[in-house]
Design an enzyme around this catalytic site. Structure first.
Site, PDB file in Angstrom:
ATOM      1  NE  ARG A   1       0.797 -12.303 -16.248  1.00 33.22           N
ATOM      2  CZ  ARG A   1       1.931 -12.048 -15.569  1.00 33.22           C
ATOM      3  NH1 ARG A   1       2.761 -13.015 -15.273  1.00 33.22           N
ATOM      4  NH2 ARG A   1       2.236 -10.816 -15.210  1.00 33.22           N
TER       5      ARG A   1
ATOM      6  CD  GLU B   1      12.234 -10.054  -8.827  1.00 33.32           C
ATOM      7  OE1 GLU B   1      11.595 -11.091  -9.033  1.00 33.32           O
ATOM      8  OE2 GLU B   1      12.282  -9.107  -9.638  1.00 33.32           O
TER       9      GLU B   1
ATOM     10  CE  LYS C   1      13.293 -17.394 -17.468  1.00 31.89           C
ATOM     11  NZ  LYS C   1      12.359 -16.330 -17.045  1.00 31.89           N
TER      12      LYS C   1
ATOM     13  CG  HIS D   1      11.973  -5.487 -20.913  1.00 33.08           C
ATOM     14  ND1 HIS D   1      11.009  -6.282 -20.337  1.00 33.08           N
ATOM     15  CD2 HIS D   1      11.509  -4.218 -20.837  1.00 33.08           C
ATOM     16  CE1 HIS D   1      10.022  -5.524 -19.917  1.00 33.08           C
ATOM     17  NE2 HIS D   1      10.289  -4.263 -20.205  1.00 33.08           N
TER      18      HIS D   1
HETATM   19  P1  GTP Z   1       7.686 -12.924 -13.272  1.00 30.41           P
HETATM   20  O1  GTP Z   1       6.267 -13.384 -13.263  1.00 30.41           O
HETATM   21  O2  GTP Z   1       8.116 -12.277 -14.567  1.00 30.41           O
HETATM   22  O3  GTP Z   1       8.028 -12.051 -12.100  1.00 30.41           O
HETATM   23  O4  GTP Z   1       8.573 -14.241 -13.195  1.00 30.41           O
HETATM   24  P2  GTP Z   1       8.865 -15.235 -11.976  1.00 30.41           P
HETATM   25  O5  GTP Z   1       8.021 -14.900 -10.808  1.00 30.41           O
HETATM   26  O6  GTP Z   1       8.855 -16.643 -12.485  1.00 30.41           O
HETATM   27  O7  GTP Z   1      10.339 -14.844 -11.555  1.00 30.41           O
HETATM   28  P3  GTP Z   1      11.706 -14.862 -12.373  1.00 30.41           P
HETATM   29  O8  GTP Z   1      12.750 -14.899 -11.304  1.00 30.41           O
HETATM   30  O9  GTP Z   1      11.797 -15.912 -13.423  1.00 30.41           O
HETATM   31  O10 GTP Z   1      11.715 -13.447 -13.133  1.00 30.41           O
HETATM   32  C1  GTP Z   1      11.572 -12.275 -12.432  1.00 30.41           C
HETATM   33  C2  GTP Z   1      12.085 -11.093 -13.218  1.00 30.41           C
HETATM   34  O11 GTP Z   1      13.349 -11.372 -13.849  1.00 30.41           O
HETATM   35  C3  GTP Z   1      11.219 -10.614 -14.364  1.00 30.41           C
HETATM   36  O12 GTP Z   1      10.171  -9.804 -13.919  1.00 30.41           O
HETATM   37  C4  GTP Z   1      12.238  -9.849 -15.217  1.00 30.41           C
HETATM   38  O13 GTP Z   1      12.541  -8.586 -14.637  1.00 30.41           O
HETATM   39  C5  GTP Z   1      13.465 -10.716 -15.092  1.00 30.41           C
HETATM   40  N1  GTP Z   1      13.492 -11.732 -16.155  1.00 30.41           N
HETATM   41  C6  GTP Z   1      13.219 -13.048 -16.042  1.00 30.41           C
HETATM   42  N2  GTP Z   1      13.340 -13.683 -17.215  1.00 30.41           N
HETATM   43  C7  GTP Z   1      13.697 -12.738 -18.126  1.00 30.41           C
HETATM   44  C8  GTP Z   1      13.976 -12.776 -19.548  1.00 30.41           C
HETATM   45  O14 GTP Z   1      13.905 -13.800 -20.198  1.00 30.41           O
HETATM   46  N3  GTP Z   1      14.310 -11.592 -20.130  1.00 30.41           N
HETATM   47  C9  GTP Z   1      14.411 -10.426 -19.436  1.00 30.41           C
HETATM   48  N4  GTP Z   1      14.756  -9.328 -20.102  1.00 30.41           N
HETATM   49  N5  GTP Z   1      14.148 -10.370 -18.111  1.00 30.41           N
HETATM   50  C10 GTP Z   1      13.798 -11.491 -17.457  1.00 30.41           C
HETATM   51 MG    MG Z   2       8.571  -9.822 -11.991  1.00 24.83          MG
END
Ligand code: GTP
Ligand code: MG
Length: 236
Positions: free
Chosen positions: A88, A171, A144, A187
């Site tokens: 991705r 993380e 968010k 989720h």
């Molecule tokens: P990812 O590619 O998803 O890992 O996102 P990122 O690298 O931009 O990091 P970010 O800190 O935004 O999110 C990391 C993780 O937080 C995700 O893998 C989810 O576990 C959680 N998360 C982030 N946004 C959401 C959301 O809108 N809903 C839910 N349920 N979980 C979220």
């Molecule tokens: Mg993640």
């Protein structure tokens, strides 16, 4: 680091023959062992960090007569999710690329009782000199757009193996029980019913629920503070 192998393994051959089944090329077997070893390292990093969190929780529960941490969950990212994420992001699909580019191969979720416990736990982790903070995302002070709230930390901790010390990235998501309730259901809904969950009406409802929950978290914290103030008044 040496890869532990079965002494009877046929890795020295250029092709490993699995009787009457498939022929697995040697480099592939080697890569599989290396991947398995990397996953073991991430699992060890999770274990180390969980111990740190348990120590903090034990200490604080003796001092304050309550547990700031309700629950700690953890997981190592599934191989398929690792490949998907690298693809991705347009990154090479390799072990080196995974270790360099992905921050969430090892993940820990810390579920706290109250809002202020989140910041207390984060601060205590930050103060430990063998915990390197790589990045912080405060989705509590800055939620968010969809309403998601949590405190995210990318940390690096040293893990001591037989022949080397390796800094491993983990993380850490810290959130309250209420935030975890919302995020888990969010989720589930998105995962199972992608089309409906993307509609404007549903997004708005989900965001409103997140706001009600955030408000309840604040009220619960205020209730605790009032009770603590009463306890102090009585003890004087
Ligand atoms: P990812 O590619 O998803 O890992 O996102 P990122 O690298 O931009 O990091 P970010 O800190 O935004 O999110 C990391 C993780 O937080 C995700 O893998 C989810 O576990 C959680 N998360 C982030 N946004 C959401 C959301 O809108 N809903 C839910 N349920 N979980 C979220
Ligand atoms: Mg993640």
């Amino acid at each position: 680091m040496n890869i532990s192998m079965n002494p009877n393994s046929e890795l020295n051959q250029s092709i490993v023959n699995v009787p009457n089944l498939v022929q697995v090329p040697d480099p592939l077997i080697k890569q599989a062992y290396q991947f398995q070893e990397a996953m073991m390292m991430y699992t060890c990093a999770i274990r180390e960090l969980k111990t740190k969190l348990e120590v903090l929780n034990d200490e604080l529960s003796v001092r304050n007569s309550r547990n700031p941490i309700e629950l700690v969950k953890s997981r190592v990212k599934k191989p398929i999710s690792i490949v998907e994420k690298l693809q991705r992001r347009g990154l090479p699909v390799s072990l080196e690329s995974m270790m360099e580019n992905l921050d969430d191969v090892a993940g820990i979720r810390v579920i706290c009782s109250f809002l202020d416990d989140i910041y207390a736990v984060a601060e205590m982790l930050t103060r430990q000199d063998d915990v390197h903070i790589i990045a912080i995302k405060d989705y509590i002070r800055h939620p968010k757009a969809n309403g998601y709230r949590s405190y995210h930390m990318i940390v690096e901790i040293p893990v001591f193996f037989s022949d080397q010390k390796k800094w491993m990235r983990v993380e850490v998501q810290i959130r309250t029980i209420a935030m975890d309730f919302w995020a888990s259901l969010d989720h589930q809904l998105k995962y199972k019913k992608e089309v409906e969950a993307n509609s404007e009406e549903i997004s708005t409802e989900l965001r409103e629920c997140a706001e009600v929950i955030a408000n309840t978290d604040e009220r619960m914290l205020n209730i605790r503070k009032k009770i603590e103030a009463q306890e102090i008044a009585i003890s004087k």
